[in-house]
Design a protein around this motif. Structure first.
Motif, PDB file in Angstrom:
ATOM      1  N   LEU A  74       0.847  -1.188   0.000  1.00  0.00           N
ATOM      2  CA  LEU A  74       0.000   0.000   0.000  1.00  0.00           C
ATOM      3  C   LEU A  74       0.885   1.241   0.000  1.00  0.00           C
ATOM      4  O   LEU A  74       1.677   1.438   0.923  1.00  0.00           O
ATOM      5  CB  LEU A  74      -0.906   0.006   1.235  1.00  0.00           C
ATOM      6  N   ASP A  75       0.757   2.071  -1.018  1.00  0.00           N
ATOM      7  CA  ASP A  75       1.557   3.292  -1.142  1.00  0.00           C
ATOM      8  C   ASP A  75       0.648   4.498  -0.964  1.00  0.00           C
ATOM      9  O   ASP A  75      -0.028   4.926  -1.896  1.00  0.00           O
ATOM     10  CB  ASP A  75       2.245   3.336  -2.511  1.00  0.00           C
ATOM     11  N   GLU A  76       0.612   5.030   0.253  1.00  0.00           N
ATOM     12  CA  GLU A  76      -0.232   6.176   0.600  1.00  0.00           C
ATOM     13  C   GLU A  76      -1.676   5.958   0.155  1.00  0.00           C
ATOM     14  O   GLU A  76      -2.279   6.833  -0.481  1.00  0.00           O
ATOM     15  CB  GLU A  76       0.331   7.462  -0.036  1.00  0.00           C
ATOM     16  N   PRO A  77      -2.301   4.827   0.472  1.00  0.00           N
ATOM     17  CA  PRO A  77      -3.634   4.544  -0.065  1.00  0.00           C
ATOM     18  C   PRO A  77      -4.736   5.418   0.518  1.00  0.00           C
ATOM     19  O   PRO A  77      -5.795   5.560  -0.080  1.00  0.00           O
ATOM     20  CB  PRO A  77      -3.852   3.079   0.313  1.00  0.00           C
ATOM     21  N   ALA A  78      -4.507   5.985   1.713  1.00  0.00           N
ATOM     22  CA  ALA A  78      -5.557   6.746   2.388  1.00  0.00           C
ATOM     23  C   ALA A  78      -5.338   8.247   2.304  1.00  0.00           C
ATOM     24  O   ALA A  78      -6.067   9.022   2.923  1.00  0.00           O
ATOM     25  CB  ALA A  78      -5.641   6.323   3.854  1.00  0.00           C
ATOM     26  N   SER A  79      -4.359   8.684   1.528  1.00  0.00           N
ATOM     27  CA  SER A  79      -4.051  10.111   1.441  1.00  0.00           C
ATOM     28  C   SER A  79      -5.223  10.870   0.824  1.00  0.00           C
ATOM     29  O   SER A  79      -5.739  10.514  -0.234  1.00  0.00           O
ATOM     30  CB  SER A  79      -2.796  10.319   0.591  1.00  0.00           C
ATOM     31  N   GLY A  80      -5.658  11.934   1.493  1.00  0.00           N
ATOM     32  CA  GLY A  80      -6.733  12.762   0.987  1.00  0.00           C
ATOM     33  C   GLY A  80      -8.124  12.205   1.193  1.00  0.00           C
ATOM     34  O   GLY A  80      -9.099  12.805   0.735  1.00  0.00           O
ATOM     35  N   LEU A  81      -8.250  11.074   1.876  1.00  0.00           N
ATOM     36  CA  LEU A  81      -9.554  10.469   2.089  1.00  0.00           C
ATOM     37  C   LEU A  81     -10.113  10.861   3.460  1.00  0.00           C
ATOM     38  O   LEU A  81      -9.371  11.194   4.376  1.00  0.00           O
ATOM     39  CB  LEU A  81      -9.459   8.946   1.984  1.00  0.00           C
ATOM     40  N   ASP A  82     -11.420  10.800   3.586  1.00  0.00           N
ATOM     41  CA  ASP A  82     -12.029  11.169   4.859  1.00  0.00           C
ATOM     42  C   ASP A  82     -11.799  10.071   5.895  1.00  0.00           C
ATOM     43  O   ASP A  82     -11.479   8.931   5.555  1.00  0.00           O
ATOM     44  CB  ASP A  82     -13.522  11.453   4.678  1.00  0.00           C
ATOM     45  N   PRO A  83     -11.968  10.397   7.181  1.00  0.00           N
ATOM     46  CA  PRO A  83     -11.666   9.428   8.244  1.00  0.00           C
ATOM     47  C   PRO A  83     -12.450   8.129   8.135  1.00  0.00           C
ATOM     48  O   PRO A  83     -11.935   7.071   8.504  1.00  0.00           O
ATOM     49  CB  PRO A  83     -12.027  10.193   9.521  1.00  0.00           C
ATOM     50  N   LEU A  84     -13.689   8.177   7.646  1.00  0.00           N
ATOM     51  CA  LEU A  84     -14.488   6.970   7.534  1.00  0.00           C
ATOM     52  C   LEU A  84     -13.879   6.001   6.530  1.00  0.00           C
ATOM     53  O   LEU A  84     -13.801   4.789   6.780  1.00  0.00           O
ATOM     54  CB  LEU A  84     -15.921   7.319   7.118  1.00  0.00           C
ATOM     55  N   VAL A  85     -13.423   6.516   5.380  1.00  0.00           N
ATOM     56  CA  VAL A  85     -12.798   5.672   4.367  1.00  0.00           C
ATOM     57  C   VAL A  85     -11.491   5.106   4.897  1.00  0.00           C
ATOM     58  O   VAL A  85     -11.180   3.924   4.713  1.00  0.00           O
ATOM     59  CB  VAL A  85     -12.559   6.455   3.063  1.00  0.00           C
ATOM     60  N   ARG A  86     -10.709   5.934   5.583  1.00  0.00           N
ATOM     61  CA  ARG A  86      -9.444   5.462   6.131  1.00  0.00           C
ATOM     62  C   ARG A  86      -9.690   4.353   7.154  1.00  0.00           C
ATOM     63  O   ARG A  86      -8.950   3.375   7.204  1.00  0.00           O
ATOM     64  CB  ARG A  86      -8.678   6.626   6.766  1.00  0.00           C
ATOM     65  N   ARG A  87     -10.748   4.496   7.945  1.00  0.00           N
ATOM     66  CA  ARG A  87     -11.085   3.459   8.916  1.00  0.00           C
ATOM     67  C   ARG A  87     -11.432   2.156   8.210  1.00  0.00           C
ATOM     68  O   ARG A  87     -11.023   1.065   8.629  1.00  0.00           O
ATOM     69  CB  ARG A  87     -12.259   3.918   9.776  1.00  0.00           C
ATOM     70  N   ASP A  88     -12.187   2.242   7.112  1.00  0.00           N
ATOM     71  CA  ASP A  88     -12.536   1.042   6.349  1.00  0.00           C
ATOM     72  C   ASP A  88     -11.293   0.343   5.820  1.00  0.00           C
ATOM     73  O   ASP A  88     -11.174  -0.881   5.864  1.00  0.00           O
ATOM     74  CB  ASP A  88     -13.455   1.405   5.174  1.00  0.00           C
ATOM     75  N   ILE A  89     -10.368   1.133   5.274  1.00  0.00           N
ATOM     76  CA  ILE A  89      -9.158   0.560   4.696  1.00  0.00           C
ATOM     77  C   ILE A  89      -8.327  -0.119   5.773  1.00  0.00           C
ATOM     78  O   ILE A  89      -7.893  -1.269   5.626  1.00  0.00           O
ATOM     79  CB  ILE A  89      -8.347   1.648   3.974  1.00  0.00           C
TER      80      ILE A  89
END
Length: 306
Positions: A160-175
């Protein structure tokens, strides 16, 4: 997990240097990633993280040194290596004309180990409409779709190369939740590059810091946190400059009280404080973010002195 000398290594990088013209992107980098862990790779933009991951994926050939993934050279044996790797980057280039269902069918055709059950479970968990076209999805939905495509064939290694960059906290939590549940808990491995240190700290077993193409440290996260702490020192006489204390990485303060993020055992730090005429009046544990900032300040200070 606790790595030992006999722990199998998914990734073994030894003495890799990479130059792009006069620019040194990696300098004598060595890194070992044990099987069955989440391994975090941290560093500022341009530090060499993505270049290092491209060597793991066989997209770049080491100019010096060696790269082995599953004990194979990813450049010489791309099929043997890449067939066991799932990959997700910040810029997720999914076919924009496909629907989610078409993306699933298309990706499935490449991987005999594809799990329809896992794919459908993640699709529902992520709230992805099977008839939704990729080019109409939000950035967060595209990240979820990319993660599904990277994980549903149950890869032995997820990169995973910065997969959650720029995403909202809910999406980051899912990932992050999907990574922990379906990879690390099943004995597979994750190599996770991110600048979101507070979230990486929640899932990482090991962490390595890279700066200007060099590995600053690579260790178990528990060991890193156990050997770093924030100390407040009090001096009998006010000082205009921070003291020189062995193990101190960065200083803040003035007068009689100075606070530092320090590296070392409690006994070592107490001895160092006493040697400069100070007493420790407060001691606190520090998180990965504070350790990272202190280490960056230290390396920048060293460069300024050179």
């Amino acid at each position: 997990m606790i790595a030992t000398s006999s722990t199998p290594r998914v990734i073994d990088i030894q003495g890799v240097t990479r130059r792009f013209g006069p620019t040194v992107a990696l300098e004598s980098v060595s890194l070992r990633v044990p099987r069955g862990c989440v391994f975090g790779l941290i560093g500022v933009n341009g530090s060499g993280k993505t270049t290092l991951l491209k060597h793991v994926l066989g997209l770049l050939k080491a100019q010096t040194g060696s790269v082995r993934v599953f004990e194979r050279d990813p450049v010489a044996d791309p099929v043997g290596v890449l067939s066991r790797i799932g990959y997700l980057a910040e810029e997720n280039d999914l076919p924009p004309w496909m629907t989610v269902a078409e993306l699933i069918r298309y990706t499935k055709a490449f991987y005999p180990s594809w799990s329809d059950e896992d794919a459908e479970k993640m699709r529902r968990q992520f709230g992805l409409d099977p008839n939704g076209r990729i080019d109409t999805l939000s950035k967060g939905q595209k990240a979820r779709a990319g993660l599904l495509a990277a994980m549903a064939y149950r890869p032995d290694l997820l990169v995973l190369d910065e997969p959650a960059s720029g995403l909202d906290p809910l999406v980051r939590r899912d990932i992050l939740g999907a990574i922990v549940r379906t990879i690390a808990d099943e004995g597979r491995t994750v190599l996770f590059s991110s600048h979101l240190l507070d979230e990486l700290e929640r899932v990482a077993d090991y962490v390595a810091m890279i700066d200007k193409g060099r590995i600053v440290f690579s260790t178990a996260l528990d060991d890193l946190q156990a050997t770093h702490r924030r100390l407040t020192l009090r001096f009998a006489v006010a000082r205009s400059h921070p003291p020189e204390v062995r193990g101190a990485l960065s200083w803040e303060g003035a007068g009689q009280e100075w606070t530092a993020v320090c590296y070392g055992t409690t006994g070592e730090l107490q001895a160092a404080a006493s040697a400069c005429g100070a007493s420790i009046v407060a001691e606190h544990h520090v998180g990965l973010d504070e350790i990272f900032v202190a280490r960056m300040r230290q390396t920048n200070a060293i460069l300024e002195q050179e």
